[in-house]
Design a protein around this motif. Structure first.
Motif: not given
Length: 171
Positions: A1-7, A15-20, A67-78
């Motif tokens: 899952m993209a949001s669990k990345r720790t880049a 990057l893309a911290s949970a708080a952000l 979809t929620a998954a499409e949003c999450e992936a695109e949000e993470q990338r952006v």
């Protein structure tokens, strides 16, 4: 899952911290899966947490549903793309909450505007508190970054105040 990345970027910032991402959900919309015409942005098609045709890797067409998954992936990338750009213009080490506040500002206004802002100039000069305050206020006490089409919007100013608070260390 993209949001669990720790880049990480230089200085150990996440990057893309949970708080952000939670902050963007408040200000950009959580669960905005149907593309809408953003009236403050002149009808710009917008979906998810502020994804527009200027930032998306795919078409953003008013009325389409993501979809929620499409949003999450695109949000993470952006968000990560924005943060890499910010990392190039922030010349001083900053804490995560400052990086996140600047990212929110850049996500809303574009990283070139944030990188060219008085806030970043002050932060780069080592004046962190003054830079954080510049996210919401001009030196003469007028609200900063709170106008669309030449008109003041309290909602935009509320976001700038929230970014300032985050930047100064509060959530």
């Amino acid at each position: 899952m993209a949001s669990k990345r720790t880049a990480m970027v230089a200085g150990g910032l996440a990057l893309a911290s949970a708080a952000l991402m939670a902050f963007l959900g408040v200000w950009e919309g959580e669960g905005e899966y149907t593309v809408y015409a953003d009236s403050l942005a002149g009808g710009l098609p917008t979906v998810c947490k502020g994804i527009t045709p200027y930032t998306s890797s795919r078409p953003v067409v008013v009325g389409e549903t993501w979809t929620a998954a499409e949003c999450e992936a695109e949000e993470q990338r952006v968000v990560e793309q924005t943060q890499h750009a910010l990392a190039r213009c922030i010349e001083q080490p900053v804490p995560q909450h400052v990086f996140d506040a600047l990212t929110s500002h850049a996500h809303n206004l574009g990283w070139p505007a944030t990188c060219g802002s008085r806030a970043v100039r002050l932060i780069n000069a080592g004046r962190l508190d003054a830079g954080c305050r510049a996210l919401a206020w001009h030196p003469d006490g007028r609200p900063a970054w709170s106008y669309a089409g030449g008109r003041f919007y309290q909602g935009l100013h509320n976001r700038r105040l929230a970014e300032m608070a985050m930047c100064l260390g509060g959530q």
